[in-house]
Enzyme design. Structure first.
Site, PDB file in Angstrom:
ATOM      1  N   TYR A  30     -19.630  -5.232   6.438  1.00 44.57           N
ATOM      2  CA  TYR A  30     -19.209  -6.126   7.511  1.00 44.57           C
ATOM      3  C   TYR A  30     -17.831  -6.706   7.205  1.00 44.57           C
ATOM      4  O   TYR A  30     -16.949  -6.739   8.072  1.00 44.57           O
ATOM      5  CB  TYR A  30     -20.243  -7.245   7.671  1.00 44.57           C
ATOM      6  CG  TYR A  30     -19.855  -8.322   8.649  1.00 44.57           C
ATOM      7  CD1 TYR A  30     -19.778  -8.072  10.010  1.00 44.57           C
ATOM      8  CD2 TYR A  30     -19.594  -9.624   8.202  1.00 44.57           C
ATOM      9  CE1 TYR A  30     -19.432  -9.071  10.913  1.00 44.57           C
ATOM     10  CE2 TYR A  30     -19.257 -10.623   9.099  1.00 44.57           C
ATOM     11  CZ  TYR A  30     -19.169 -10.345  10.450  1.00 44.57           C
ATOM     12  OH  TYR A  30     -18.824 -11.343  11.333  1.00 44.57           O
ATOM     13  N   GLU A  52     -23.459 -16.524  15.928  1.00 43.66           N
ATOM     14  CA  GLU A  52     -23.047 -17.717  15.170  1.00 43.66           C
ATOM     15  C   GLU A  52     -23.975 -18.889  15.483  1.00 43.66           C
ATOM     16  O   GLU A  52     -24.309 -19.683  14.601  1.00 43.66           O
ATOM     17  CB  GLU A  52     -21.599 -18.085  15.495  1.00 43.66           C
ATOM     18  CG  GLU A  52     -20.548 -17.084  15.028  1.00 43.66           C
ATOM     19  CD  GLU A  52     -20.430 -16.977  13.512  1.00 43.66           C
ATOM     20  OE1 GLU A  52     -21.027 -17.815  12.802  1.00 43.66           O
ATOM     21  OE2 GLU A  52     -19.750 -16.048  13.045  1.00 43.66           O
ATOM     22  N   TRP A  60     -25.796 -16.079   6.826  1.00 39.73           N
ATOM     23  CA  TRP A  60     -25.232 -15.036   7.663  1.00 39.73           C
ATOM     24  C   TRP A  60     -25.860 -13.678   7.334  1.00 39.73           C
ATOM     25  O   TRP A  60     -26.035 -12.837   8.214  1.00 39.73           O
ATOM     26  CB  TRP A  60     -23.723 -14.990   7.497  1.00 39.73           C
ATOM     27  CG  TRP A  60     -23.096 -13.922   8.347  1.00 39.73           C
ATOM     28  CD1 TRP A  60     -22.420 -12.820   7.933  1.00 39.73           C
ATOM     29  CD2 TRP A  60     -23.105 -13.848   9.784  1.00 39.73           C
ATOM     30  NE1 TRP A  60     -22.023 -12.056   9.013  1.00 39.73           N
ATOM     31  CE2 TRP A  60     -22.423 -12.662  10.159  1.00 39.73           C
ATOM     32  CE3 TRP A  60     -23.635 -14.667  10.791  1.00 39.73           C
ATOM     33  CZ2 TRP A  60     -22.254 -12.289  11.489  1.00 39.73           C
ATOM     34  CZ3 TRP A  60     -23.466 -14.280  12.123  1.00 39.73           C
ATOM     35  CH2 TRP A  60     -22.782 -13.110  12.453  1.00 39.73           C
TER      36      TRP A  60
END
Length: 209
Positions: A30, A52, A60
């Site tokens: 990522y 988010e 995350w």
């Protein structure tokens, strides 16, 4: 390099990354391919805003691992489709163990899709968000120097809330700005620093051209 950026780790491939992106293959991919690259389409910005929001209070890495499931559950984050979700859809999502089963965040995502559709009258979500791009970007040399908000993210959060968006506080807004390339918070010395093409910096440095 360690003197310039003590929080960087040089991998077996010889590339320097922050510690959060150096140990997990999914996070590394990522970081290397997506985070901080410009996203200027409505669906892309809506997806990242939604993820988010779901990440709030969580890691995350957890969200990223469940991203395929989120895409399946929310119709690949097509705003028109999600905006048409009804109570039965919200209930279906609450029973979906592959995503984060948080009613407030699910309702916010559906509501944010409707707000995204309405925002087309002002040019669209992507154009609206990008209008808050700052005049300069941070150049952190250590993780502790990476800000969690900015005057622009405070203003963006306020503006989004005024248009019906939820789960869009200044910290979430700043994380969105980082994710879509509006600011470059790659550490100075990282192989990704300056690669977005937005800020006119030489990769791996903090120097402007």
């Amino acid at each position: 390099m360690s003197d310039a950026a003590p929080d960087l780790v040089v991998g077996p491939d010889g590339l320097a990354r922050p510690r959060w992106a150096a140990s997990d293959p999914l996070l590394q991919h990522y970081y290397d391919t997506e985070w901080g690259m410009p996203v200027r389409d409505e669906r892309g910005v809506f997806e990242r805003l939604s993820l988010e929001a779901f990440q709030a209070g969580l890691s995350w890495a957890l969200i990223l691992r469940r991203r395929p499931a989120f895409r399946a559950a929310f119709a690949d984050f097509d705003p028109d489709t999600v905006a048409a979700f009804r109570e039965e859809d919200a209930q279906r999502l609450l029973e979906d163990e592959a995503i984060i089963r948080n009613r407030a965040k699910i309702d916010a995502t559906i509501g944010n899709a409707r707000a995204t559709v309405a925002l087309r009258e002002e040019g669209g979500l992507a154009e609206f968000v990008w209008s808050f791009r700052p005049e300069a970007t941070p150049a952190p040399r250590a993780a502790a120097e990476v800000p969690s908000s900015s005057p622009e993210s405070v203003a963006l959060a306020r503006a989004l809330k005024s248009r019906g968006f939820r789960f869009v506080g200044p910290t979430t807004a700043f994380a969105l700005m980082e994710a879509i390339g509006m600011v470059d918070t790659h550490l100075v010395g990282s192989h990704r620093r300056g690669t977005s093409g937005i800020w006119g910096e030489h990769p791996g440095t903090g120097a402007a051209r």
